[in-house]
Design an enzyme around this catalytic site. Sequence first.
Site, PDB file in Angstrom:
ATOM      1  N   LYS A  34       0.855  -1.202   0.000  1.00 61.64           N
ATOM      2  CA  LYS A  34       0.000   0.000   0.000  1.00 61.64           C
ATOM      3  C   LYS A  34       0.887   1.246   0.000  1.00 61.64           C
ATOM      4  O   LYS A  34       2.120   1.143   0.215  1.00 61.64           O
ATOM      5  CB  LYS A  34      -0.904  -0.022   1.238  1.00 61.64           C
ATOM      6  CG  LYS A  34      -0.148  -0.002   2.572  1.00 61.64           C
ATOM      7  CD  LYS A  34      -1.080  -0.296   3.746  1.00 61.64           C
ATOM      8  CE  LYS A  34      -0.328  -0.332   5.061  1.00 61.64           C
ATOM      9  NZ  LYS A  34      -1.180  -0.812   6.177  1.00 61.64           N
ATOM     10  N   ARG A 129     -10.087   0.050  16.578  1.00 65.41           N
ATOM     11  CA  ARG A 129     -10.076   1.001  15.466  1.00 65.41           C
ATOM     12  C   ARG A 129     -11.045   0.519  14.391  1.00 65.41           C
ATOM     13  O   ARG A 129     -12.012   1.178  14.096  1.00 65.41           O
ATOM     14  CB  ARG A 129      -8.646   1.137  14.907  1.00 65.41           C
ATOM     15  CG  ARG A 129      -8.515   2.142  13.800  1.00 65.41           C
ATOM     16  CD  ARG A 129      -7.100   2.180  13.238  1.00 65.41           C
ATOM     17  NE  ARG A 129      -6.731   0.919  12.574  1.00 65.41           N
ATOM     18  CZ  ARG A 129      -5.640   0.754  11.840  1.00 65.41           C
ATOM     19  NH1 ARG A 129      -4.785   1.750  11.673  1.00 65.41           N
ATOM     20  NH2 ARG A 129      -5.363  -0.413  11.282  1.00 65.41           N
ATOM     21  N   TYR A 254      17.702  28.837   8.323  1.00 68.40           N
ATOM     22  CA  TYR A 254      16.458  29.403   8.865  1.00 68.40           C
ATOM     23  C   TYR A 254      16.434  29.312  10.390  1.00 68.40           C
ATOM     24  O   TYR A 254      16.764  28.274  10.968  1.00 68.40           O
ATOM     25  CB  TYR A 254      15.247  28.652   8.324  1.00 68.40           C
ATOM     26  CG  TYR A 254      14.923  28.944   6.883  1.00 68.40           C
ATOM     27  CD1 TYR A 254      14.584  30.231   6.470  1.00 68.40           C
ATOM     28  CD2 TYR A 254      14.946  27.927   5.932  1.00 68.40           C
ATOM     29  CE1 TYR A 254      14.274  30.494   5.135  1.00 68.40           C
ATOM     30  CE2 TYR A 254      14.632  28.173   4.601  1.00 68.40           C
ATOM     31  CZ  TYR A 254      14.309  29.464   4.215  1.00 68.40           C
ATOM     32  OH  TYR A 254      14.001  29.715   2.905  1.00 68.40           O
ATOM     33  N   MET A 302      13.395  23.390   2.421  1.00 68.62           N
ATOM     34  CA  MET A 302      12.536  22.688   1.466  1.00 68.62           C
ATOM     35  C   MET A 302      13.355  21.873   0.462  1.00 68.62           C
ATOM     36  O   MET A 302      13.016  20.729   0.156  1.00 68.62           O
ATOM     37  CB  MET A 302      11.646  23.689   0.721  1.00 68.62           C
ATOM     38  CG  MET A 302      10.631  23.023  -0.196  1.00 68.62           C
ATOM     39  SD  MET A 302       9.617  24.189  -1.132  1.00 68.62           S
ATOM     40  CE  MET A 302       8.542  24.832   0.142  1.00 68.62           C
TER      41      MET A 302
HETATM   42  C1  LIG Z   1      -0.401  -1.855   6.793  1.00 71.00           C
HETATM   43  C2  LIG Z   1      -0.965  -3.122   7.319  1.00 71.00           C
HETATM   44  C3  LIG Z   1      -0.132  -4.247   7.507  1.00 71.00           C
HETATM   45  C4  LIG Z   1       1.375  -4.187   7.361  1.00 71.00           C
HETATM   46  O1  LIG Z   1       1.894  -3.620   8.531  1.00 71.00           O
HETATM   47  P1  LIG Z   1       3.482  -3.529   8.818  1.00 71.00           P
HETATM   48  O2  LIG Z   1       3.565  -3.007  10.185  1.00 71.00           O
HETATM   49  O3  LIG Z   1       3.987  -2.546   7.799  1.00 71.00           O
HETATM   50  O4  LIG Z   1       4.040  -4.863   8.612  1.00 71.00           O
HETATM   51  C5  LIG Z   1      -0.726  -5.430   7.893  1.00 71.00           C
HETATM   52  N1  LIG Z   1      -2.056  -5.514   8.109  1.00 71.00           N
HETATM   53  C6  LIG Z   1      -2.884  -4.446   7.954  1.00 71.00           C
HETATM   54  C7  LIG Z   1      -4.335  -4.598   8.221  1.00 71.00           C
HETATM   55  C8  LIG Z   1      -2.364  -3.213   7.575  1.00 71.00           C
HETATM   56  O5  LIG Z   1      -3.178  -2.167   7.444  1.00 71.00           O
END
Ligand SMILES: *Cc1c(COP(=O)(O)O)cnc(C)c1O
Length: 356
Positions: A34, A129, A254, A302
């Site tokens: 993702k 969650r 800065y 930046m």
């Molecule tokens: C992003 C995610 C993972 C992977 O998590 P990592 O900590 O990057 O290994 C696994 N399961 C779900 C539901 C996630 O949203």
Amino acid sequence: MARPSCARIDLGALRHNYAYAKALHGGRALAVIKANGYGHGAVPCAMALAAMADGYAVACLEEALTLRAAGVAAPILLLEGVFEADELELVHAHDLWVVVHHQAQLRMIEASRTGGLSVWLKVDSGMHRAGFAPLDAAAAHERLLASGKVADIVLMTHFARADEREEAATTCQIAEFDAATANLPGARSLCNSAGLLAWPAARRDWARPGIMLYGANPLAGPLLEPNHSLKPVMTLESHVFAVRTLRPGDALGYGGCFVARQPTRVGLVAVGYADGYPRSAPSGTPVAIEGRLSQVLGRVSMDMLTVDLTALPDAGSGSRVELWGAQVDVNQVAAAAGTIAYELLCNVKRVPLVYV
Ligand SMILES: *Cc1c(COP(=O)(O)O)cnc(C)c1O
């Protein structure tokens, strides 16, 4: 001449890390790609793993369609499931797998005109969650079966604190999940990277490793250990492109937040927060210059940042700078900046991704 900054992506290291994750887990593993493969490029990462991955996981339909359009034929799971009922037609058409974690998604499936869906039913075992409450899991499972729209159901949950080995929360989550699903058939999936590394009791049928595929150890904080099995995949690098020497009392950059106490040789590096290097990284954050450790001085801008060359008289314009990679652990940069490796990696932008 081009701006000398890039993120080098070592796809061999990605393959190594996936093979390690899968072997350690012992079952099947969805490579989590993702957020554009945590900033590494989802399509090249998927292609690199094509011969070995049991499937992939992304957040949403749009990410999955990008992979399908690039020719990825393996299973792809949508970790957030669908947001709108009409997405289910594309899920069906592109043969995607969907997480179902709340009532509205259940109703969308019941009402859909598609069938044969592969569903991952998410149980909330304590993260609070997303997911069905343990007491509602069996009823949700029953409704999925009764809908006639579902061909297969995997039972899953997600850990809130698997990176904390001493913490009882994960043991409680495993017990909650097992109790809630005791009488339900189907494969199980509990582990993200930290779960896979630190909680052997949670390794079941399917793992969902993400961050560890990119070589970052998720067991952060005081329990961070040198890890000899994961290889960093991304090297964020650039060059020194100008040098100056500060006199005692000169304030740098800065806010003038670094003030030289002695003559200080400063190198200007062509990476800034618009490239994803965190502005919150303070003076002292580690960098490597021609293979030798040094540090950021002053505030990150930046488009550029400044590093200490005082102890490196041979370094100067053209010297290679590693912001993170094999020499500078991205976890160390993240800790200095008050964040985690996940955020740094998936924020990398503007610099070209160069695949090796
Ligand atoms: C992003 C995610 C993972 C992977 O998590 P990592 O900590 O990057 O290994 C696994 N399961 C779900 C539901 C996630 O949203």
